[in-house]
Motif scaffolding. Sequence first.
Motif, PDB file in Angstrom:
ATOM      1  N   ALA A  88       0.829  -1.213   0.000  1.00 39.66           N
ATOM      2  CA  ALA A  88       0.000   0.000   0.000  1.00 39.66           C
ATOM      3  C   ALA A  88       0.858   1.256   0.000  1.00 39.66           C
ATOM      4  CB  ALA A  88      -0.933  -0.010   1.209  1.00 39.66           C
ATOM      5  N   ALA A  89       2.018   1.193   0.644  1.00 45.18           N
ATOM      6  CA  ALA A  89       2.917   2.348   0.632  1.00 45.18           C
ATOM      7  C   ALA A  89       3.443   2.598  -0.779  1.00 45.18           C
ATOM      8  CB  ALA A  89       4.068   2.118   1.601  1.00 45.18           C
ATOM      9  N   GLU A  91       1.787   1.577  -3.663  1.00 46.78           N
ATOM     10  CA  GLU A  91       0.655   1.918  -4.539  1.00 46.78           C
ATOM     11  C   GLU A  91      -0.574   2.216  -3.665  1.00 46.78           C
ATOM     12  OE1 GLU A  91      -0.040  -1.040  -7.534  1.00 46.78           O
ATOM     13  OE2 GLU A  91       1.907  -0.729  -8.497  1.00 46.78           O
ATOM     14  N   PRO A  92      -0.638   3.407  -3.070  1.00 44.76           N
ATOM     15  CA  PRO A  92      -1.710   3.705  -2.121  1.00 44.76           C
ATOM     16  C   PRO A  92      -3.103   3.733  -2.732  1.00 44.76           C
ATOM     17  CG  PRO A  92      -0.374   5.660  -2.593  1.00 44.76           C
ATOM     18  CD  PRO A  92       0.345   4.499  -3.182  1.00 44.76           C
ATOM     19  N   ASP A  93      -3.216   3.886  -4.043  1.00 50.89           N
ATOM     20  CA  ASP A  93      -4.530   3.953  -4.690  1.00 50.89           C
ATOM     21  C   ASP A  93      -4.943   2.627  -5.322  1.00 50.89           C
ATOM     22  OD1 ASP A  93      -4.783   6.668  -4.046  1.00 50.89           O
ATOM     23  OD2 ASP A  93      -3.667   7.266  -5.847  1.00 50.89           O
ATOM     24  N   ARG A  98      -5.669  -2.502  -1.206  1.00 50.41           N
ATOM     25  CA  ARG A  98      -6.446  -2.020  -0.050  1.00 50.41           C
ATOM     26  C   ARG A  98      -7.458  -3.066   0.410  1.00 50.41           C
ATOM     27  NH1 ARG A  98      -4.457   2.474   2.691  1.00 50.41           N
ATOM     28  NH2 ARG A  98      -3.610   3.952   1.173  1.00 50.41           N
ATOM     29  N   HIS A 117      -9.165   0.712   5.294  1.00 52.10           N
ATOM     30  CA  HIS A 117      -8.667   0.239   4.000  1.00 52.10           C
ATOM     31  C   HIS A 117      -9.814  -0.227   3.096  1.00 52.10           C
ATOM     32  CE1 HIS A 117      -4.547   0.682   5.238  1.00 52.10           C
ATOM     33  NE2 HIS A 117      -4.737  -0.108   6.285  1.00 52.10           N
TER      34      HIS A 117
END
Length: 261
Positions: A88-89, A91-93, A98, A117
């Motif tokens: 997630a760090a 590719e947070p989107d 998520r 999330h």
Amino acid sequence: MAARRALPAWLLLAAVMAGGCGAPTDQDAFRARARMPLAAVTPVAIRPPGLPAAPPGDPQVRRLLEQAAERMAAQRPDEAVALLADAAAREPDNAVVRRELGLACMGADDLAAAREHLLIADGDDPSVQMALGRIAEQSGRLDEANLRYRTALECTIDDDRDALMADQARLMLTRVLYEQGYLAAALDVLAALESHLYERDYSTAGHALSALAYRPEQLALQRARILLELKRYADAADVADAAWRLNKSDPAAAGVLAAAL
């Protein structure tokens, strides 16, 4: 507050810390809710829009997802959370990251992080809707849980995986509807679930539906109990008789049948 309706043991898949679900002081409103069919329950559940497909992205993220899946299969959710937090760090989107991180956080009993999330991945994925419903239910937000489980049903399709997921959602929705006092709506859901126990092979699925596949009279018994609460005694007697014929050694079936006659 009035005492909450006692739930049958087979409905207790997770602890429900619900508040504000006792009988309302307005008895007319209480009776109207009890007789309301599932189709009339509001707000109406609609299928949310799908999320955009994730791009191929970072190969390292794909590896982290694969490693996290292995940890979850080995029932090591804390390790999966660490791997997915790294993903997630990067590719947070990424909605897939998520979603998997939210489900891993649920496995690690961190409901607040799981919800954070999963809300980012909130779309037409029935597994996300069911997970958000479970979090809402365990947090005492029964109205939200009710809507999430109904939305999960709107998101399911006819393939085997989603058919199983839909019946899991029905089982959880029944519990919430019953506790909220939507008795006729709970009957609607139970009737669909009961028919599927004979149509689909859940005996080896390894979850609550498996137990019911071996003891289908439990669903019939619960339907009979609800019919008794609705004062539909003739219907209750017919359903209780069917439950007794499925398992004549169960004293509960004989007891419900006697109460209905």
